[in-house]
Design a protein around this motif. Structure first.
Motif, PDB file in Angstrom:
ATOM      1  N   MET A  18       0.798  -1.223   0.000  1.00 42.41           N
ATOM      2  CA  MET A  18       0.000   0.000   0.000  1.00 42.41           C
ATOM      3  C   MET A  18       0.835   1.280   0.000  1.00 42.41           C
ATOM      4  O   MET A  18       0.325   2.356  -0.293  1.00 42.41           O
ATOM      5  N   MET A  19       2.134   1.150   0.299  1.00 45.63           N
ATOM      6  CA  MET A  19       3.034   2.300   0.097  1.00 45.63           C
ATOM      7  C   MET A  19       3.096   2.624  -1.386  1.00 45.63           C
ATOM      8  O   MET A  19       3.284   3.766  -1.777  1.00 45.63           O
ATOM      9  N   ALA A  22      -2.280   2.543  -2.700  1.00 44.39           N
ATOM     10  CA  ALA A  22      -3.248   2.489  -1.609  1.00 44.39           C
ATOM     11  C   ALA A  22      -4.683   2.407  -2.116  1.00 44.39           C
ATOM     12  O   ALA A  22      -5.621   2.503  -1.349  1.00 44.39           O
ATOM     13  N   GLY A  55      -1.586   7.902   7.155  1.00 43.09           N
ATOM     14  CA  GLY A  55      -2.694   8.359   6.324  1.00 43.09           C
ATOM     15  C   GLY A  55      -2.472   7.964   4.881  1.00 43.09           C
ATOM     16  O   GLY A  55      -1.625   7.126   4.584  1.00 43.09           O
ATOM     17  N   ARG A  56      -3.261   8.570   4.013  1.00 44.03           N
ATOM     18  CA  ARG A  56      -3.101   8.329   2.581  1.00 44.03           C
ATOM     19  C   ARG A  56      -2.923   9.665   1.882  1.00 44.03           C
ATOM     20  O   ARG A  56      -3.572  10.643   2.235  1.00 44.03           O
ATOM     21  N   ARG A  57      -2.039   9.684   0.920  1.00 45.53           N
ATOM     22  CA  ARG A  57      -1.734  10.927   0.215  1.00 45.53           C
ATOM     23  C   ARG A  57      -1.933  10.736  -1.269  1.00 45.53           C
ATOM     24  O   ARG A  57      -1.658   9.657  -1.803  1.00 45.53           O
ATOM     25  N   LEU A  58      -2.357  11.779  -1.920  1.00 46.20           N
ATOM     26  CA  LEU A  58      -2.431  11.771  -3.378  1.00 46.20           C
ATOM     27  C   LEU A  58      -1.009  11.866  -3.921  1.00 46.20           C
ATOM     28  O   LEU A  58      -0.246  12.736  -3.515  1.00 46.20           O
ATOM     29  N   VAL A  97      10.950  22.100   0.794  1.00 47.43           N
ATOM     30  CA  VAL A  97      10.127  20.928   1.076  1.00 47.43           C
ATOM     31  C   VAL A  97      10.733  20.002   2.128  1.00 47.43           C
ATOM     32  O   VAL A  97      10.060  19.129   2.658  1.00 47.43           O
TER      33      VAL A  97
ATOM     34  N   ILE B  14      -7.994  21.082  -5.018  1.00 49.42           N
ATOM     35  CA  ILE B  14      -8.192  19.650  -4.775  1.00 49.42           C
ATOM     36  C   ILE B  14      -6.840  18.961  -4.598  1.00 49.42           C
ATOM     37  O   ILE B  14      -6.630  18.180  -3.672  1.00 49.42           O
ATOM     38  N   ILE B  15      -5.905  19.264  -5.496  1.00 50.09           N
ATOM     39  CA  ILE B  15      -4.569  18.661  -5.412  1.00 50.09           C
ATOM     40  C   ILE B  15      -3.910  19.007  -4.085  1.00 50.09           C
ATOM     41  O   ILE B  15      -3.391  18.147  -3.381  1.00 50.09           O
ATOM     42  N   MET B  18      -5.611  17.101  -1.164  1.00 50.30           N
ATOM     43  CA  MET B  18      -5.457  15.649  -1.152  1.00 50.30           C
ATOM     44  C   MET B  18      -4.018  15.173  -1.177  1.00 50.30           C
ATOM     45  O   MET B  18      -3.740  14.007  -0.879  1.00 50.30           O
ATOM     46  N   MET B  19      -3.074  16.068  -1.495  1.00 50.86           N
ATOM     47  CA  MET B  19      -1.665  15.726  -1.315  1.00 50.86           C
ATOM     48  C   MET B  19      -1.381  15.537   0.173  1.00 50.86           C
ATOM     49  O   MET B  19      -0.518  14.754   0.551  1.00 50.86           O
ATOM     50  N   VAL B  20      -2.104  16.281   0.996  1.00 52.26           N
ATOM     51  CA  VAL B  20      -1.904  16.197   2.438  1.00 52.26           C
ATOM     52  C   VAL B  20      -2.766  15.091   3.047  1.00 52.26           C
ATOM     53  O   VAL B  20      -2.329  14.338   3.903  1.00 52.26           O
ATOM     54  N   ALA B  22      -5.624  12.251   1.589  1.00 57.79           N
ATOM     55  CA  ALA B  22      -6.439  11.684   0.501  1.00 57.79           C
ATOM     56  C   ALA B  22      -7.602  10.862   1.039  1.00 57.79           C
ATOM     57  O   ALA B  22      -8.297  10.207   0.285  1.00 57.79           O
ATOM     58  N   GLU B  23      -7.838  10.918   2.346  1.00 53.99           N
ATOM     59  CA  GLU B  23      -8.904  10.098   2.922  1.00 53.99           C
ATOM     60  C   GLU B  23     -10.236  10.830   2.964  1.00 53.99           C
ATOM     61  O   GLU B  23     -11.276  10.209   3.186  1.00 53.99           O
ATOM     62  N   ARG B  56      -2.764   6.890  -5.134  1.00 54.73           N
ATOM     63  CA  ARG B  56      -2.755   7.171  -3.703  1.00 54.73           C
ATOM     64  C   ARG B  56      -1.774   6.244  -3.028  1.00 54.73           C
ATOM     65  O   ARG B  56      -1.677   5.076  -3.382  1.00 54.73           O
ATOM     66  N   ARG B  57      -1.067   6.788  -2.073  1.00 56.98           N
ATOM     67  CA  ARG B  57      -0.041   6.005  -1.387  1.00 56.98           C
ATOM     68  C   ARG B  57      -0.298   6.039   0.100  1.00 56.98           C
ATOM     69  O   ARG B  57      -0.761   7.053   0.633  1.00 56.98           O
ATOM     70  N   LEU B  58       0.034   4.950   0.754  1.00 55.40           N
ATOM     71  CA  LEU B  58       0.002   4.932   2.201  1.00 55.40           C
ATOM     72  C   LEU B  58       1.186   5.738   2.720  1.00 55.40           C
ATOM     73  O   LEU B  58       2.310   5.531   2.282  1.00 55.40           O
ATOM     74  N   ALA B  59       0.930   6.666   3.628  1.00 50.02           N
ATOM     75  CA  ALA B  59       2.022   7.416   4.252  1.00 50.02           C
ATOM     76  C   ALA B  59       2.469   6.662   5.495  1.00 50.02           C
ATOM     77  O   ALA B  59       1.671   6.406   6.389  1.00 50.02           O
ATOM     78  N   ARG B 149       7.749  17.904   3.538  1.00 51.95           N
ATOM     79  CA  ARG B 149       6.377  18.180   3.111  1.00 51.95           C
ATOM     80  C   ARG B 149       6.326  18.274   1.602  1.00 51.95           C
ATOM     81  O   ARG B 149       7.359  18.287   0.931  1.00 51.95           O
ATOM     82  N   VAL B 151       5.522  20.389  -1.840  1.00 49.38           N
ATOM     83  CA  VAL B 151       5.577  21.785  -2.224  1.00 49.38           C
ATOM     84  C   VAL B 151       4.170  22.361  -2.069  1.00 49.38           C
ATOM     85  O   VAL B 151       3.165  21.671  -2.285  1.00 49.38           O
ATOM     86  N   ILE B 152       4.094  23.575  -1.598  1.00 51.58           N
ATOM     87  CA  ILE B 152       2.810  24.242  -1.434  1.00 51.58           C
ATOM     88  C   ILE B 152       2.475  24.896  -2.765  1.00 51.58           C
ATOM     89  O   ILE B 152       3.119  25.864  -3.170  1.00 51.58           O
TER      90      ILE B 152
END
Lengths: 156, 156
Positions: A18-19, A22, A55-58, A97, B14-15, B18-20, B22-23, B56-59, B149, B151-152
DNA sequence: ATTGAAAGAGTCTCAGT
DNA sequence: ACTGAGACTCTTTCAAT
């Protein structure tokens, strides 16, 4: 966020899968790993409760979004005790970053992501140079990224 | 993977969200951004089809998993034409998570993640040194990560 | 601890605007 | 291009093992 928690092979396998992706359903992942979807659910819940899974991230292609320029910057500090204060200032710069306190030549080592060379120049020259405690910097610009991935965890 | 695609403020928002995380459900995110859940869905589908959103990736908290040691390594190449061959060899080492072709002193710059100093030593000494084309390396060990993190992104 | 089934919540599709 | 509702799929809970 407790930390003394025994993880078995199944936990590591779930994390590894899932890394990378996900989006897979618990039922499908269960099929792949020879357990039920319910078991996958219980394990992930355990990993979330323990803080291992955050959590999950895009996953976003920053290059496609126009963030083309990645640079690594070694920072020489006037005094290493200024690390925390400098890190706090760096956090205010959106393009920064990642910030690490490091051994070696540099007192700290950071990564920045910019839309173009002009923005990089601005961050380097105008933003970084005015932070108190930074002596001088050395910039390494990434011309190409071969690959970027998660660590491949041992599943036992 | 087409690339000429106009993104508006909603897409960027949205990006960014959900980058932060995605749940969040499409309905909830829609509420926050003043559109319906259906609209969020359509936008994300568009971003996925265009390749901007890759999944989507598991963090995962690697430190909690025992991957404590992060190091950056500058590599001097014998000849810069050997970059591709060296990158290919580096990809075989599980602990190597990132490889960049760079300007500056080093011909390439990589990041590795290890479970402990012994493993770092092994990768540096036994794995890297036997790759043809690598002249010498300089290691920067991260003693502490202040933050990491995405990029914002500008939302307009 | 794992399972399978039922309940609840979310995604996805589509006709209407 | 956005909306809301229905169909469908997934997550979550829970009683049984």
């Amino acid at each position: 966020m407790q930390n003394k928690l025994h993880l078995d092979k199944l936990d590591y396998q779930i994390i590894q899968e899932m890394m990378v992706n996900a989006e897979v359903s618990y039922a499908d992942l269960g099929k792949k790993l020879f357990v039920s979807g319910g078991t996958i659910h219980v394990r992930i819940k355990k990993l979330e409760d323990s803080g291992i899974v955050q959590g999950r991230r895009l996953a976003v292609d920053l290059k496609a979004l126009g963030y083309d320029v990645v640079a690594f910057i070694g920072i020489y500090l006037e005094k290493s005790s200024m690390y925390d204060a400098v890190a706090k200032e760096l956090k205010k710069i959106p393009q920064v970053v990642r910030v690490n306190y490091t051994t070696g030549n540099y007192g700290m080592f950071i990564e920045i992501v910019c839309k173009d060379i002009q923005q990089l120049r601005y961050v380097l020259h105008d933003e970084l140079q005015k932070i108190k405690g930074i002596d001088r910097t050395e910039t390494i610009i990434s011309l190409e990224e071969s690959f970027s991935r998660n660590v491949i965890i041992a599943t036992d």
